[in-house]
Design an enzyme around this catalytic site. Structure first.
Site, PDB file in Angstrom:
ATOM      1  N   TYR A  47      44.667  35.271  38.535  1.00 24.05           N
ATOM      2  CA  TYR A  47      43.893  34.371  39.395  1.00 24.05           C
ATOM      3  C   TYR A  47      44.611  34.087  40.706  1.00 24.05           C
ATOM      4  O   TYR A  47      43.976  33.685  41.686  1.00 24.05           O
ATOM      5  CB  TYR A  47      43.618  33.032  38.702  1.00 24.05           C
ATOM      6  CG  TYR A  47      42.750  33.091  37.464  1.00 24.05           C
ATOM      7  CD1 TYR A  47      42.155  34.275  37.030  1.00 24.05           C
ATOM      8  CD2 TYR A  47      42.526  31.941  36.717  1.00 24.05           C
ATOM      9  CE1 TYR A  47      41.384  34.313  35.884  1.00 24.05           C
ATOM     10  CE2 TYR A  47      41.746  31.963  35.567  1.00 24.05           C
ATOM     11  CZ  TYR A  47      41.180  33.153  35.148  1.00 24.05           C
ATOM     12  OH  TYR A  47      40.418  33.182  34.017  1.00 24.05           O
ATOM     13  N   HIS A 105      45.192  38.731  28.356  1.00 25.70           N
ATOM     14  CA  HIS A 105      43.972  38.503  29.142  1.00 25.70           C
ATOM     15  C   HIS A 105      42.836  39.465  28.787  1.00 25.70           C
ATOM     16  O   HIS A 105      41.675  39.063  28.700  1.00 25.70           O
ATOM     17  CB  HIS A 105      44.298  38.593  30.631  1.00 25.70           C
ATOM     18  CG  HIS A 105      43.322  37.868  31.497  1.00 25.70           C
ATOM     19  ND1 HIS A 105      43.649  37.322  32.698  1.00 25.70           N
ATOM     20  CD2 HIS A 105      42.004  37.576  31.330  1.00 25.70           C
ATOM     21  CE1 HIS A 105      42.591  36.745  33.246  1.00 25.70           C
ATOM     22  NE2 HIS A 105      41.578  36.889  32.420  1.00 25.70           N
TER      23      HIS A 105
END
Length: 278
Positions: A47, A105
Protein backbone atom coordinates in the site's frame (compact mmCIF):
# COMPACT_ATOMS: atom_id res chain seq x y z
CA UNK A 1 -16.72 -2.55 19.79
CA UNK A 2 -17.62 -6.19 19.23
CA UNK A 3 -14.69 -8.61 18.81
CA UNK A 4 -14.16 -11.86 16.94
CA UNK A 5 -12.26 -14.61 18.73
CA UNK A 6 -10.26 -16.95 16.53
CA UNK A 7 -7.48 -19.36 17.50
CA UNK A 8 -6.37 -17.35 20.50
CA UNK A 9 -6.84 -13.90 18.98
CA UNK A 10 -9.43 -11.26 19.82
CA UNK A 11 -9.92 -9.04 16.79
CA UNK A 12 -12.14 -5.93 16.70
CA UNK A 13 -14.98 -6.80 14.31
CA UNK A 14 -14.72 -3.50 12.45
CA UNK A 15 -11.36 -2.44 11.07
CA UNK A 16 -10.24 0.71 9.28
CA UNK A 17 -8.75 -0.18 5.90
CA UNK A 18 -6.11 1.93 4.12
CA UNK A 19 -5.94 0.31 0.66
CA UNK A 20 -5.25 2.94 -2.04
CA UNK A 21 -5.24 5.64 0.62
CA UNK A 22 -2.80 8.49 -0.20
CA UNK A 23 -0.29 9.61 2.41
CA UNK A 24 -2.06 12.85 3.31
CA UNK A 25 -5.42 11.12 3.79
CA UNK A 26 -3.81 8.35 5.84
CA UNK A 27 -2.13 10.90 8.13
CA UNK A 28 -5.48 12.65 8.57
CA UNK A 29 -7.82 9.71 8.91
CA UNK A 30 -5.91 7.20 11.06
CA UNK A 31 -5.72 9.45 14.15
CA UNK A 32 -9.28 10.63 13.49
CA UNK A 33 -10.81 7.14 13.45
CA UNK A 34 -8.81 6.04 16.47
CA UNK A 35 -10.12 9.02 18.40
CA UNK A 36 -13.65 8.03 17.29
CA UNK A 37 -13.17 4.59 18.85
CA UNK A 38 -11.91 2.36 16.03
CA UNK A 39 -9.31 -0.02 17.43
CA UNK A 40 -8.33 -2.05 14.36
CA UNK A 41 -6.20 -0.63 11.53
CA UNK A 42 -5.25 -2.56 8.40
CA UNK A 43 -2.37 -1.77 6.03
CA UNK A 44 0.15 -3.64 3.85
CA UNK A 45 3.66 -3.30 2.51
CA UNK A 46 2.36 -2.82 -1.03
CA UNK A 47 0.00 0.00 0.00
CA UNK A 48 2.98 2.30 0.47
CA UNK A 49 1.48 3.98 3.54
CA UNK A 50 2.83 2.00 6.50
CA UNK A 51 4.89 5.02 7.64
CA UNK A 52 1.81 7.25 7.61
CA UNK A 53 -0.22 4.63 9.47
CA UNK A 54 2.49 4.47 12.12
CA UNK A 55 2.64 8.23 12.44
CA UNK A 56 -1.15 8.42 12.58
CA UNK A 57 -1.24 5.93 15.45
CA UNK A 58 1.27 8.01 17.40
CA UNK A 59 -0.64 11.23 16.64
CA UNK A 60 -3.92 9.70 17.81
CA UNK A 61 -2.85 9.62 21.45
CA UNK A 62 -4.35 6.15 21.77
CA UNK A 63 -2.05 3.66 23.49
CA UNK A 64 -0.39 1.26 21.07
CA UNK A 65 -1.47 -1.68 23.23
CA UNK A 66 -5.12 -0.73 22.71
CA UNK A 67 -4.84 -0.94 18.90
CA UNK A 68 -5.02 -4.08 16.76
CA UNK A 69 -2.60 -3.40 13.87
CA UNK A 70 -2.44 -5.58 10.76
CA UNK A 71 0.03 -5.49 7.89
CA UNK A 72 0.78 -7.87 5.04
CA UNK A 73 4.00 -9.12 3.45
CA UNK A 74 4.12 -8.62 -0.30
CA UNK A 75 4.70 -11.62 -2.59
CA UNK A 76 8.12 -10.39 -3.76
CA UNK A 77 9.38 -10.76 -0.18
CA UNK A 78 8.42 -14.40 0.41
CA UNK A 79 11.93 -15.91 0.34
CA UNK A 80 12.94 -16.49 3.96
CA UNK A 81 15.67 -13.86 4.36
CA UNK A 82 13.81 -11.25 2.32
CA UNK A 83 10.68 -11.94 4.36
CA UNK A 84 12.44 -11.33 7.68
CA UNK A 85 14.10 -8.16 6.37
CA UNK A 86 10.79 -6.85 5.00
CA UNK A 87 9.06 -7.35 8.36
CA UNK A 88 11.83 -5.40 10.10
CA UNK A 89 11.35 -2.64 7.53
CA UNK A 90 7.58 -2.64 8.11
CA UNK A 91 8.06 -2.36 11.87
CA UNK A 92 10.44 0.56 11.34
CA UNK A 93 7.92 2.35 9.12
CA UNK A 94 5.04 1.58 11.49
CA UNK A 95 7.11 2.89 14.41
CA UNK A 96 6.36 -0.14 16.57
CA UNK A 97 8.23 -3.22 17.74
CA UNK A 98 5.40 -5.61 16.88
CA UNK A 99 2.24 -5.95 14.80
CA UNK A 100 -0.84 -7.71 16.08
CA UNK A 101 -1.43 -9.60 12.84
CA UNK A 102 0.83 -10.38 9.90
CA UNK A 103 -0.61 -11.87 6.71
CA UNK A 104 0.74 -13.41 3.52
CA UNK A 105 -0.87 -10.97 1.07
CA UNK A 106 -1.46 -13.27 -1.93
CA UNK A 107 -0.43 -16.80 -2.87
CA UNK A 108 2.91 -17.07 -4.70
CA UNK A 109 3.76 -20.52 -6.04
CA UNK A 110 7.24 -19.37 -7.03
CA UNK A 111 8.20 -19.81 -3.38
CA UNK A 112 7.25 -23.04 -1.56
CA UNK A 113 4.39 -22.43 0.85
CA UNK A 114 6.42 -24.22 3.52
CA UNK A 115 9.11 -21.54 3.19
CA UNK A 116 6.52 -18.75 3.42
CA UNK A 117 4.90 -20.28 6.50
CA UNK A 118 8.31 -20.97 8.01
CA UNK A 119 9.22 -17.29 7.76
CA UNK A 120 5.82 -16.27 9.14
CA UNK A 121 6.43 -18.54 12.12
CA UNK A 122 9.97 -17.22 12.59
CA UNK A 123 8.82 -13.63 13.08
CA UNK A 124 6.00 -14.86 15.31
CA UNK A 125 8.45 -16.81 17.48
CA UNK A 126 10.70 -13.73 17.63
CA UNK A 127 7.83 -11.70 19.11
CA UNK A 128 7.61 -9.34 16.14
CA UNK A 129 4.04 -10.42 15.40
CA UNK A 130 1.37 -11.56 17.85
CA UNK A 131 -0.78 -13.46 15.36
CA UNK A 132 -0.42 -14.75 11.81
CA UNK A 133 -2.75 -15.44 8.92
CA UNK A 134 -3.24 -15.39 5.17
CA UNK A 135 -5.04 -13.30 2.58
CA UNK A 136 -6.65 -14.24 -0.74
CA UNK A 137 -6.12 -17.97 -0.16
CA UNK A 138 -8.55 -20.55 -1.50
CA UNK A 139 -9.63 -23.37 0.81
CA UNK A 140 -6.98 -25.84 -0.45
CA UNK A 141 -4.15 -23.36 0.18
CA UNK A 142 -5.68 -22.41 3.51
CA UNK A 143 -5.79 -26.04 4.62
CA UNK A 144 -2.17 -26.57 3.54
CA UNK A 145 -1.07 -23.43 5.39
CA UNK A 146 -2.86 -24.59 8.56
CA UNK A 147 -1.01 -27.94 8.42
CA UNK A 148 2.37 -26.27 7.85
CA UNK A 149 2.09 -23.63 10.58
CA UNK A 150 3.16 -24.20 14.17
CA UNK A 151 1.47 -20.92 15.12
CA UNK A 152 -2.31 -21.01 14.68
CA UNK A 153 -3.64 -19.06 11.70
CA UNK A 154 -6.29 -16.60 12.84
CA UNK A 155 -7.80 -15.21 9.62
CA UNK A 156 -8.08 -15.38 5.86
CA UNK A 157 -8.64 -11.88 4.47
CA UNK A 158 -10.70 -12.11 1.29
CA UNK A 159 -13.03 -10.14 -0.94
CA UNK A 160 -16.51 -10.48 0.52
CA UNK A 161 -19.64 -8.48 -0.27
CA UNK A 162 -23.31 -9.09 -1.12
CA UNK A 163 -22.55 -10.10 -4.73
CA UNK A 164 -19.91 -12.74 -3.90
CA UNK A 165 -20.86 -15.98 -2.15
CA UNK A 166 -17.95 -16.92 0.13
CA UNK A 167 -19.76 -19.58 2.14
CA UNK A 168 -17.25 -22.28 1.12
CA UNK A 169 -14.35 -20.22 2.48
CA UNK A 170 -16.35 -19.23 5.56
CA UNK A 171 -17.18 -22.84 6.41
CA UNK A 172 -13.56 -23.95 5.95
CA UNK A 173 -12.29 -21.10 8.11
CA UNK A 174 -14.76 -21.87 10.89
CA UNK A 175 -13.79 -25.58 10.80
CA UNK A 176 -10.16 -24.51 11.30
CA UNK A 177 -11.03 -22.12 14.14
CA UNK A 178 -10.17 -19.15 11.92
CA UNK A 179 -12.00 -15.92 11.19
CA UNK A 180 -12.60 -14.37 7.78
CA UNK A 181 -11.80 -10.70 7.21
CA UNK A 182 -13.90 -9.04 4.53
CA UNK A 183 -12.45 -6.44 2.18
CA UNK A 184 -14.34 -4.64 -0.61
CA UNK A 185 -17.56 -4.96 1.41
CA UNK A 186 -19.08 -2.12 -0.64
CA UNK A 187 -18.29 -4.00 -3.88
CA UNK A 188 -16.36 -1.01 -5.21
CA UNK A 189 -19.45 1.18 -4.71
CA UNK A 190 -21.99 -1.11 -6.40
CA UNK A 191 -24.03 -1.55 -3.21
CA UNK A 192 -25.01 2.13 -3.14
CA UNK A 193 -27.24 1.69 -6.20
CA UNK A 194 -28.75 -1.62 -5.10
CA UNK A 195 -32.53 -1.38 -4.68
CA UNK A 196 -32.73 -4.27 -2.19
CA UNK A 197 -30.13 -2.80 0.15
CA UNK A 198 -31.48 0.73 -0.30
CA UNK A 199 -34.95 -0.47 0.69
CA UNK A 200 -33.63 -2.12 3.86
CA UNK A 201 -31.63 1.01 4.69
CA UNK A 202 -34.64 3.29 4.19
CA UNK A 203 -36.89 1.08 6.31
CA UNK A 204 -34.37 1.14 9.16
CA UNK A 205 -33.32 4.77 8.85
CA UNK A 206 -29.73 3.69 8.20
CA UNK A 207 -27.21 4.30 5.44
CA UNK A 208 -26.52 1.67 2.78
CA UNK A 209 -22.95 1.35 4.12
CA UNK A 210 -24.27 0.70 7.63
CA UNK A 211 -26.57 -2.05 6.36
CA UNK A 212 -23.76 -3.76 4.43
CA UNK A 213 -21.26 -3.51 7.29
CA UNK A 214 -23.88 -4.83 9.73
CA UNK A 215 -24.55 -7.74 7.36
CA UNK A 216 -20.84 -8.59 7.40
CA UNK A 217 -20.20 -8.31 11.15
CA UNK A 218 -23.44 -10.07 12.03
CA UNK A 219 -22.11 -13.22 10.34
CA UNK A 220 -20.34 -15.60 12.72
CA UNK A 221 -16.57 -15.18 12.76
CA UNK A 222 -16.44 -12.41 10.14
CA UNK A 223 -14.59 -9.09 10.43
CA UNK A 224 -15.31 -6.10 8.19
CA UNK A 225 -12.76 -3.61 6.88
CA UNK A 226 -14.22 -0.18 6.25
CA UNK A 227 -12.34 2.43 4.23
CA UNK A 228 -13.27 6.07 3.85
CA UNK A 229 -11.46 9.39 3.55
CA UNK A 230 -14.46 11.28 4.99
CA UNK A 231 -14.75 12.01 8.69
CA UNK A 232 -18.56 11.96 8.70
CA UNK A 233 -18.66 8.62 6.85
CA UNK A 234 -16.17 7.15 9.34
CA UNK A 235 -18.53 8.05 12.18
CA UNK A 236 -21.51 6.53 10.35
CA UNK A 237 -19.61 3.34 9.50
CA UNK A 238 -18.80 2.72 13.14
CA UNK A 239 -22.47 2.86 14.18
CA UNK A 240 -23.32 -0.74 13.28
CA UNK A 241 -23.36 -2.41 16.69
CA UNK A 242 -26.60 -0.95 18.04
CA UNK A 243 -28.99 -2.82 15.74
CA UNK A 244 -29.37 -6.23 14.09
CA UNK A 245 -30.73 -7.30 10.73
CA UNK A 246 -33.59 -9.77 10.68
CA UNK A 247 -33.12 -13.25 9.25
CA UNK A 248 -35.19 -12.20 6.22
CA UNK A 249 -33.05 -9.11 5.65
CA UNK A 250 -29.86 -11.16 5.92
CA UNK A 251 -31.19 -13.69 3.43
CA UNK A 252 -32.33 -10.97 1.02
CA UNK A 253 -28.77 -9.62 0.93
CA UNK A 254 -27.25 -13.10 0.57
CA UNK A 255 -29.61 -13.67 -2.38
CA UNK A 256 -27.84 -10.87 -4.30
CA UNK A 257 -24.78 -13.09 -4.86
CA UNK A 258 -23.93 -13.73 -8.51
CA UNK A 259 -21.73 -16.36 -10.18
CA UNK A 260 -19.64 -13.53 -11.67
CA UNK A 261 -19.71 -11.35 -8.57
CA UNK A 262 -15.97 -11.37 -7.93
CA UNK A 263 -14.25 -8.01 -8.54
CA UNK A 264 -10.65 -8.59 -7.43
CA UNK A 265 -8.99 -11.26 -9.59
CA UNK A 266 -5.46 -10.12 -10.55
CA UNK A 267 -3.71 -12.26 -13.13
CA UNK A 268 -0.51 -13.75 -11.79
CA UNK A 269 -1.62 -13.39 -8.16
CA UNK A 270 -5.07 -14.92 -7.80
CA UNK A 271 -5.34 -18.64 -7.04
CA UNK A 272 -7.96 -20.94 -8.56
CA UNK A 273 -10.93 -19.70 -6.55
CA UNK A 274 -13.39 -22.02 -4.87
CA UNK A 275 -16.63 -22.34 -6.81
CA UNK A 276 -19.50 -20.51 -5.05
CA UNK A 277 -22.48 -22.49 -3.79
CA UNK A 278 -24.95 -19.89 -5.03
Amino acid sequence: MQTVNANGSSIPALGFGTFRMPAADTLRMVPHVLKLGYRHVDTAQIYGNEAEVGEGIINSGVARGDIFLTTKVWVDNYRHDAFLASVDESLKKLKTDYVDLLLLHWPNDAVPLAEQIGALNAVHKAGKVRHVGVSNFNTALMAEAVKLSAAPLVTNQVEYHPYLDQSVVLDAARAAGMSVTSYYAMADGKVFDDSVIREIAAARGRTVAQIVLRWVVQEEGVIALSKTVGEARATENMAVFDFALSADEVQAIHALAKPDGRIVDPQGLAPVWDAPRR
